[in-house]
Design an enzyme around this catalytic site. Structure first.
Site, PDB file in Angstrom:
ATOM      1  N   ARG A   4      -6.526  -8.773  -8.740  1.00  0.00           N
ATOM      2  CA  ARG A   4      -7.171 -10.070  -8.925  1.00  0.00           C
ATOM      3  C   ARG A   4      -8.622  -9.831  -9.318  1.00  0.00           C
ATOM      4  NH1 ARG A   4     -10.340  -9.771  -4.476  1.00  0.00           N
ATOM      5  NH2 ARG A   4      -9.458  -8.947  -2.542  1.00  0.00           N
ATOM      6  N   HIS A  34     -15.890  -3.476   8.080  1.00  0.00           N
ATOM      7  CA  HIS A  34     -15.087  -3.040   6.932  1.00  0.00           C
ATOM      8  C   HIS A  34     -15.146  -4.040   5.785  1.00  0.00           C
ATOM      9  CE1 HIS A  34     -13.509   0.166   9.410  1.00  0.00           C
ATOM     10  NE2 HIS A  34     -13.042  -0.702  10.281  1.00  0.00           N
ATOM     11  N   GLU A  66      -3.801   7.196   7.719  1.00  0.00           N
ATOM     12  CA  GLU A  66      -4.448   8.029   6.716  1.00  0.00           C
ATOM     13  C   GLU A  66      -5.592   8.832   7.332  1.00  0.00           C
ATOM     14  OE1 GLU A  66      -3.739   5.311   2.724  1.00  0.00           O
ATOM     15  OE2 GLU A  66      -5.731   5.407   3.612  1.00  0.00           O
ATOM     16  N   LYS A  89       0.814  -1.213   0.000  1.00  0.00           N
ATOM     17  CA  LYS A  89       0.000   0.000   0.000  1.00  0.00           C
ATOM     18  C   LYS A  89       0.848   1.264   0.000  1.00  0.00           C
ATOM     19  CE  LYS A  89      -4.318  -1.762   1.895  1.00  0.00           C
ATOM     20  NZ  LYS A  89      -4.076  -3.148   1.490  1.00  0.00           N
TER      21      LYS A  89
END
Length: 748
Positions: free
Chosen positions: A346, A288, A253, A167
């Protein structure tokens, strides 16, 4: 419009090396200065095939519904397919769907054993490997090992996977390519104080997530500095358990308070062509993790929509991407801004939504691109299809209990009835009736996908299809999904990732059970007994008291349904035969107070098909309506009864009459907390002798790859902790014992 098959056949021709690469047919225009550089990078990373080499044999390195889904497309393309299975999955649908299946042994994590899987493919002369999603699907080392072994990896190049799988690295690449990213810290300083300092710079609330994250694992929202360290520790522990070494490396973040999760399905070939097959809104989530996905995204203007598509293409080409991928964005509802979140390298769980709105088979595309073919459709053709085909929604059918904070469940599918499929109603399932959903793997039972001419029609079709879904043997989210489809806020497209919490009071409002449900339960039991001639659940003729000898039957039901207002109430029903298939039914409910029992007189009730030991179908003509019901009894505990009626599900328990229960001194144990399902003990949060309040954290368990906190159902004093960290427990195992109130008072 040309079919995919015809278009694919038209484009399937040998391709000579082209140097330099031609400008892609799609999207990349003079208004995007990064496009030329992206094409060059793409060419350098992926290379150019000199010819098309069709795939003829395939190993599916996955399980469940995705393995079955891949196998179906492979069969239509004449590809010989081999599946894998662990001992837990030996009798599974995916293990039996192909003539060739290879055993991985007793270890449930064997689907992660990359070297062994590559060796099996080589040993059996298999040409290609499809990783599905999850497991090894985004593991660049595994992709590279396949390439080194001469096995076609049906997925992106290992380098692109590595760049986008990290990430922090992906954020650097996206920033350089001009794709907007969420403000935050993605660096190497990983000390607690350093990360806490970075969080303060970003500004609370912040989102912590693992650089190797996915599926909500290792992700925590931190709202204040005071809770930062605790949340960081919890996120790291979960990420390390889910992703192994390196999973504890965290990103910090900015947390968007009212976010929407919008992702773009992209597809690229080896020749610099890249298309966007529309976007999907995946904002309705719990833990989530997604519950509903739809395409096109609601309440999204065309300018933003096309900008998202363009940024997604730029992201894919920036890393030399090949094959199917999903570029995920977070859309700020308050500002309208969107930011790159991550790229899933994917096929996604929700790919059928995109297939429904584009009329494509993305697994077929994967095979063709992996064989060296160009993309089957142009962007213009795709957009025309999207305009023509309307709207699609996917609902994930999970083994979980939404009314208990979506707690996961496992067990045998005692009864399974599914909606009738058609061109507009599709089911991708990994289980059939009689199969066991194991706690060792993800609890998704199936995916239900519907399409309508517009969003409103699609929602109505979804709700109607869900009403036909019947599952007994474990808890599911089907009833919750029905409530979602009836939610006015959802119908209006007012979605965000906090949708469930925002509308919790509406979505979890207890429902009322109609009298006809109890009447049908009693009539069904009477019908089952009469048809089978068997004894009742307690070794006697069905019914209790002297009235049973006079032809009347009396039943007592306890409501065992977390979603209803009458939970734990005892409802008494008397059935008096008046003639062939003719009955009087009297119902006494605690809520009626002193009022007389409700009576249905002279109602006709028949079973259209002979009853079995566990299932009874019933059609009854009540005074105002005909009601069709299915009554299912749990073969492991025939006191447990489930009634499916008018698109709803109600769970009941057949109980002994009050005098019998009193005579035996029966009572429910209320001084302990038990494991709700098979699990592993991660840690005990309390100590023996400690006084706790209702709702306090007692034990943290792990089941179905999810970490869950078991909370105290009452205030009391801890008498005993039955298990230590690392213990494996069966469902129903006592975890915590409380002292009796009297004992606690005397010892104080």
């Amino acid at each position: 419009m040309r079919s995919l098959k015809r278009t694919s056949r038209r484009l399937r021709v040998p391709v000579a090396p082209l140097i330099p690469l031609p400008a892609p047919r799609l999207f990349l225009t003079a208004s995007h200065p990064s496009s030329t550089a992206s094409i060059a990078t793409h060419a350098a990373c992926s290379g150019v095939a000199t010819s098309v080499t069709p795939i003829t044999s395939l190993l599916i390195a996955n399980r469940g519904e995705i393995a079955l889904r891949i196998a179906r497309t492979a069969a239509t393309m004449g590809i010989r397919t081999t599946t894998l299975y662990t001992d837990v999955d030996a009798a599974s649908q995916h293990a039996r769907c192909t003539p060739h299946a290879l055993a991985l042994g007793p270890t449930t994590t064997a689907y992660l054993d990359g070297p062994r899987i590559v060796a099996l493919a080589k040993q059996h002369g298999i040409q290609a490997l499809h990783p599905g999603y999850g497991f090894l699907s985004e593991n660049p080392a595994f992709a590279r090992a396949c390439e080194d072994a001469g096995i076609v990896f049906v997925g992106p190049p290992a380098r692109a996977m590595a760049d986008m799988g990290d990430k922090a690295r992906s954020k650097e690449i996206m920033t350089a390519a001009g794709v907007p990213c969420v403000p935050g810290y993605h660096g190497e300083e990983q000390g607690v104080e350093q990360l806490k300092s970075r969080a303060a710079e970003v500004g609370y609330p912040v989102l912590l997530k693992s650089v190797k994250g996915g599926g909500g694992k290792g992700m925590r929202i931190v709202r204040t500095a005071d809770e930062f360290e605790a949340q960081l520790g919890s996120a790291r522990a979960e990420a390390r358990a889910s992703f192994g070494e390196g999973g504890e490396v965290m990103l910090v973040e900015r947390y968007v308070v009212r976010p929407r999760h919008v992702e773009v399905q992209v597809f690229a070939d080896r020749y610099g062509n890249c298309v966007a097959l529309g976007e999907r809104d995946c904002s309705v989530q719990r833990r989530h993790q997604k519950i509903l996905e739809e395409s096109p995204a609601p309440l999204l203007d065309d300018l933003t929509r096309k900008d998202l598509w363009d940024k997604a293409r730029t992201a894919a080409l920036a890393v030399g991407y090949v094959g199917a991928g999903t570029v995920e964005f977070i859309l700020d509802r308050d500002t309208g801004d969107f930011f790159f979140m991550e790229m899933n390298t994917r096929l996604q769980v929700e790919h059928p939504v995109s297939e429904m709105v584009t009329g494509t088979d993305l697994v077929e595309w994967q095979f063709r691109v992996a064989s060296g073919e160009r993309l089957p459709l142009t962007q213009d053709e795709i957009e025309a299809r999207i305009l023509e085909r309307g709207h699609a929604i996917e609902a994930r059918i999970y083994a979980e209990n939404p009314d208990k904070d979506f707690f996961p469940d496992s067990g045998t599918l005692v009864h399974l009835a599914t909606p009738k499929t058609s061109e507009d109603v599709r089911i991708d399932a990994g289980f059939a009736e009689g199969d066991t959903v194991s706690e060792a793997y993800d609890g998704m039972i199936a995916k239900l996908i519907v399409r309508g001419k517009d969003r409103e029609t699609a929602i109505r079709k979804m709700e109607l299809a869900l009403r036909e879904y019947e599952v007994v043997g474990l808890s599911t989210n089907i009833e919750f999904l029905k409530r979602l489809c009836r939610s006015q806020a959802f119908i209006e497209g007012d979605v965000e990732t906090g949708f469930i919490d925002k509308w919790r009071d509406e979505l979890f409002r207890p429902r009322h059970i109609d009298n006809e449900v109890f009447a049908q339960a009693a009539l069904g039991l009477l019908n089952s007994h009469t048809t089978s001639g068997s004894e009742g659940p307690h070794g006697e003729a069905l019914g209790f008291g002297e009235a049973s000898t006079q032809g009347e039957r009396s039943f007592a039901f306890r409501v065992r349904d977390d979603s209803v207002a009458e939970e734990d109430e005892i409802i008494q029903v008397s059935v008096a035969p008046r003639g062939p298939s003719l009955y009087n039914v009297a119902i006494s409910r605690p809520g009626n107070g002193e009022t007389p029992a409700i009576t249905f007189e002279n109602i006709v009730s028949e079973s259209p098909v002979p009853a079995s030991a566990t299932k009874t179908s019933l059609t009854t003509f009540f005074p105002l309506a005909r009601v069709d019901s299915t009554l299912v009894r749990d073969p492991t505990s025939d006191e447990k009864i489930t009634v499916f009626q008018l698109g709803g599900k109600t769970q009941l328990q057949l109980v002994e009459p009050g005098w019998f229960e009193k005579a035996l001194g029966l009572k429910e144990a209320a001084a302990s907390v038990v494991a709700p399902m098979p699990c592993k003990i991660l840690r005990n949060e309390v100590k023996v002798g400690e006084r706790v309040e209702k709702g306090a954290s007692l034990v943290v368990i792990e089941s179905m790859k999810m970490e869950t906190v078991i909370r105290s159902p009452q205030s009391g004093v801890i008498k005993k902790l039955a298990h230590k960290e690392g213990d494996i427990c069966k469902a129903g195992t006592v975890l915590v014992l409380f002292e009796d109130v009297e004992d606690a008072a005397s010892s104080a």
